[in-house]
Design an enzyme around this catalytic site. Structure first.
Site, PDB file in Angstrom:
ATOM      1  N   PHE A 115      44.099  78.155  71.662  1.00  0.00           N
ATOM      2  CA  PHE A 115      44.789  78.878  72.234  1.00  0.00           C
ATOM      3  C   PHE A 115      43.902  79.270  73.230  1.00  0.00           C
ATOM      4  O   PHE A 115      42.368  79.410  73.141  1.00  0.00           O
ATOM      5  CB  PHE A 115      44.024  79.900  70.652  1.00  0.00           C
ATOM      6  CG  PHE A 115      45.195  80.004  69.970  1.00  0.00           C
ATOM      7  CD1 PHE A 115      44.859  78.578  68.807  1.00  0.00           C
ATOM      8  CD2 PHE A 115      46.460  80.550  69.782  1.00  0.00           C
ATOM      9  CE1 PHE A 115      46.371  77.868  68.178  1.00  0.00           C
ATOM     10  CE2 PHE A 115      47.236  80.462  68.657  1.00  0.00           C
ATOM     11  CZ  PHE A 115      47.157  79.321  67.566  1.00  0.00           C
ATOM     12  N   ILE A 117      44.083  82.473  74.702  1.00  0.00           N
ATOM     13  CA  ILE A 117      44.983  83.723  75.526  1.00  0.00           C
ATOM     14  C   ILE A 117      43.926  84.760  76.743  1.00  0.00           C
ATOM     15  O   ILE A 117      43.119  84.349  76.777  1.00  0.00           O
ATOM     16  CB  ILE A 117      45.437  84.423  74.196  1.00  0.00           C
ATOM     17  CG1 ILE A 117      45.419  83.442  73.138  1.00  0.00           C
ATOM     18  CG2 ILE A 117      46.144  86.382  74.932  1.00  0.00           C
ATOM     19  CD1 ILE A 117      47.717  83.088  73.110  1.00  0.00           C
ATOM     20  N   THR A 239      27.738  83.722  55.599  1.00  0.00           N
ATOM     21  CA  THR A 239      28.014  85.359  55.970  1.00  0.00           C
ATOM     22  C   THR A 239      29.302  85.197  55.434  1.00  0.00           C
ATOM     23  O   THR A 239      30.307  85.620  55.835  1.00  0.00           O
ATOM     24  CB  THR A 239      28.122  85.305  57.734  1.00  0.00           C
ATOM     25  OG1 THR A 239      27.968  84.509  58.268  1.00  0.00           O
ATOM     26  CG2 THR A 239      26.539  85.734  57.477  1.00  0.00           C
ATOM     27  N   GLU A 297      37.726  83.134  60.645  1.00  0.00           N
ATOM     28  CA  GLU A 297      36.436  81.965  59.590  1.00  0.00           C
ATOM     29  C   GLU A 297      36.441  82.301  57.829  1.00  0.00           C
ATOM     30  O   GLU A 297      35.812  82.018  57.476  1.00  0.00           O
ATOM     31  CB  GLU A 297      35.542  82.185  60.530  1.00  0.00           C
ATOM     32  CG  GLU A 297      34.194  80.905  60.152  1.00  0.00           C
ATOM     33  CD  GLU A 297      33.293  81.604  61.285  1.00  0.00           C
ATOM     34  OE1 GLU A 297      33.184  80.034  62.316  1.00  0.00           O
ATOM     35  OE2 GLU A 297      32.124  81.937  61.083  1.00  0.00           O
ATOM     36  N   ASP A 320      25.795  74.253  68.639  1.00  0.00           N
ATOM     37  CA  ASP A 320      25.516  75.028  70.103  1.00  0.00           C
ATOM     38  C   ASP A 320      24.682  75.215  70.426  1.00  0.00           C
ATOM     39  O   ASP A 320      22.986  74.978  69.379  1.00  0.00           O
ATOM     40  CB  ASP A 320      25.561  76.868  69.430  1.00  0.00           C
ATOM     41  CG  ASP A 320      25.722  77.885  69.991  1.00  0.00           C
ATOM     42  OD1 ASP A 320      24.607  78.096  71.075  1.00  0.00           O
ATOM     43  OD2 ASP A 320      26.232  78.513  70.431  1.00  0.00           O
TER      44      ASP A 320
HETATM   45  N1  UDP Z   1      41.090  83.771  71.888  1.00  0.00           N
HETATM   46  C1  UDP Z   1      41.645  84.054  73.148  1.00  0.00           C
HETATM   47  N2  UDP Z   1      41.383  84.448  73.730  1.00  0.00           N
HETATM   48  C2  UDP Z   1      40.910  85.768  73.092  1.00  0.00           C
HETATM   49  C3  UDP Z   1      40.195  86.293  72.416  1.00  0.00           C
HETATM   50  C4  UDP Z   1      40.011  84.602  71.935  1.00  0.00           C
HETATM   51  O1  UDP Z   1      41.826  82.421  73.300  1.00  0.00           O
HETATM   52  O2  UDP Z   1      40.562  86.883  74.000  1.00  0.00           O
HETATM   53  C5  UDP Z   1      40.944  82.504  71.515  1.00  0.00           C
HETATM   54  C6  UDP Z   1      40.013  80.972  71.380  1.00  0.00           C
HETATM   55  O3  UDP Z   1      41.318  80.172  71.260  1.00  0.00           O
HETATM   56  C7  UDP Z   1      38.457  80.735  70.934  1.00  0.00           C
HETATM   57  C8  UDP Z   1      38.989  81.503  69.768  1.00  0.00           C
HETATM   58  O4  UDP Z   1      40.585  82.718  69.619  1.00  0.00           O
HETATM   59  O5  UDP Z   1      38.005  80.107  71.167  1.00  0.00           O
HETATM   60  C9  UDP Z   1      37.804  82.665  68.871  1.00  0.00           C
HETATM   61  O6  UDP Z   1      37.650  82.870  69.808  1.00  0.00           O
HETATM   62  P1  UDP Z   1      35.923  83.120  69.904  1.00  0.00           P
HETATM   63  O7  UDP Z   1      35.817  81.682  70.866  1.00  0.00           O
HETATM   64  O8  UDP Z   1      35.329  84.481  71.745  1.00  0.00           O
HETATM   65  O9  UDP Z   1      34.708  83.451  68.728  1.00  0.00           O
HETATM   66  P2  UDP Z   1      33.718  82.753  68.480  1.00  0.00           P
HETATM   67  O10 UDP Z   1      33.645  81.541  68.668  1.00  0.00           O
HETATM   68  O11 UDP Z   1      32.745  83.758  70.019  1.00  0.00           O
HETATM   69  O12 UDP Z   1      33.179  83.749  66.875  1.00  0.00           O
END
Ligand code: UDP
Ligand code: MN
Length: 347
Positions: A115, A117, A239, A297, A320
């Site tokens: 995704f 977005i 968590t 998650e 990471d």
């Molecule tokens: N995502 C997106 N646009 C946004 C926020 C999230 O496309 O504005 C999608 C993107 O694929 C991203 C996933 O949702 O990798 C999960 O969000 P994020 O990676 O920010 O979460 P984190 O890994 O930091 O927990």
């Protein structure tokens, strides 16, 4: 199978093709070196008739590699099997040449969903370029890119058998909702489209880059990935959602592992069932005015407590570098990119 030698194969006939007046079976042997740990032999048995014509009658294929040793486990420093007999995939536990040969026989196509977005389209270029280098090399791949900005999807050169499919979808104001709605979209598209196009789905975060091979060793009916922050943690530190009012609630004395929301998959049917159930649970939460602590998650983790994955990926598959470089980690295959949350989220 394996009739023509692959380009560059070190093969050749061990027989010069002449019958010297004798009629009967002769062997032509082809040797193809597939890699450092496996040899694939294809032997053709040819029937020569007395008038000099020949016809191929049989192919025998042999796979040659070092035999597995029951008394010498490939890894003794990490768990490689769950109590429900699902393998945990670590470097050293599998032979990718055997696996590649088996999956190529089935001509498997893998769908990779991501995704991008709003601002997250900036991650696509590096994601796709590194996926071309490391993801399912030698297999058929469809990249399914869900985005609200199709015109901003970069053009990346793709190898044969690999396609990009851009799926235009709406956005949401909150990043948490964008993340959670992935479950709804994957389940809808699985039913309508993916089921007709691919055998397996791999569903990942886009703020990532591939850094080493991620191949067919990950494929199974249903798989999840150990979260890099919790692979060595005790149950109480996971968590999970701990409020009983949420559909994602997991009691403190249940659960096996803490899985990452950014890497799961399986057959299209299994991914459909998982994403549908998680989406429905999130809709119930929404109606009740509650949102699980780690969004999709948390729901994924709840699902995996009761519907056990048939394969589990080690944190090699979602690392990471903020977590350091522990000794058990022999490869870092898929890496989280550092991102400036203020600049990228909700933009
Ligand atoms: N995502 C997106 N646009 C946004 C926020 C999230 O496309 O504005 C999608 C993107 O694929 C991203 C996933 O949702 O990798 C999960 O969000 P994020 O990676 O920010 O979460 P984190 O890994 O930091 O927990
Ligand atoms: Mn992410």
């Amino acid at each position: 199978m394996v009739e023509p030698g692959p380009p560059g194969s070190s093969g050749g006939d061990s027989h010069d093709g002449k019958t010297r007046g004798i009629k009967g079976y002769f062997r032509k042997r082809h040797v193809y070196v597939m890699g450092s740990t496996m040899l694939l032999f294809s032997t053709v048995y040819v029937w020569y008739t007395s008038n000099g014509t020949e016809s191929k009658v049989a192919y025998i294929t042999r796979l040659m590699y070092t035999k597995p040793q029951i008394l010498k486990p490939s890894r003794s420093d990490v768990l490689t099997m769950t109590p429900w007999f699902a393998p945990i995939v670590w470097e050293g536990t599998y032979n990718s040449e055997i696996l590649n040969e088996q999956f190529q026989r089935r001509n498997v196509t893998v769908g990779l969903t991501m995704f991008a977005i709003k601002k997250y389209v900036v991650f696509l270029k590096k994601f796709l370029e590194t996926a071309e280098m490391y993801f399912m090399v030698g297999h058929r791949v469809n990249y399914y890119i869900f985005t609200d900005r199709p015109e901003e999807v970069p053009k990346v050169a793709l190898k044969e058998g690999r396609n990009v499919v851009v799926l235009q979808v709406q956005n949401y104001p909150r990043w948490q909702e964008i993340s959670m709605r992935r479950m709804e979209l994957i389940s809808n598209f699985s039913q309508q489209r993916f089921i007709n196009e691919v055998s397996y789905l791999v569903c990942v975060d886009v703020d990532m880059r591939f850094n080493d091979q991620v191949g067919v060793e990950i494929l199974s009916n249903l798989f999840g990935t150990l979260h890099p922050g919790f692979y060595a943690a005790e149950r109480q530190s996971f968590t999970y959602e701990r409020r009983p009012a949420s559909q994602a609630y997991v009691p403190s004395d249940e659960g096996d592992f803490y899985y990452a929301g950014g890497f799961f998959g399986g057959t299209v049917m299994e991914v459909y069932m998982l994403t549908k159930k998680c989406h429905e649970a999130m809709m119930v939460d929404k109606a009740n005015g509650i949102e699980a602590i780690w969004h999709d998650e948390s729901h994924l983790n709840k699902y995996f407590v009761y519907y056990k994955p048939t394969k589990i990926l080690s944190p090699e598959y979602l690392w990471d570098d903020n977590m350091g470089r522990p000794e058990i980690l022999k490869k870092r295959r898929f890496l989280a990119l550092p991102k400036n949350h203020a600049a990228i989220r909700n933009k």
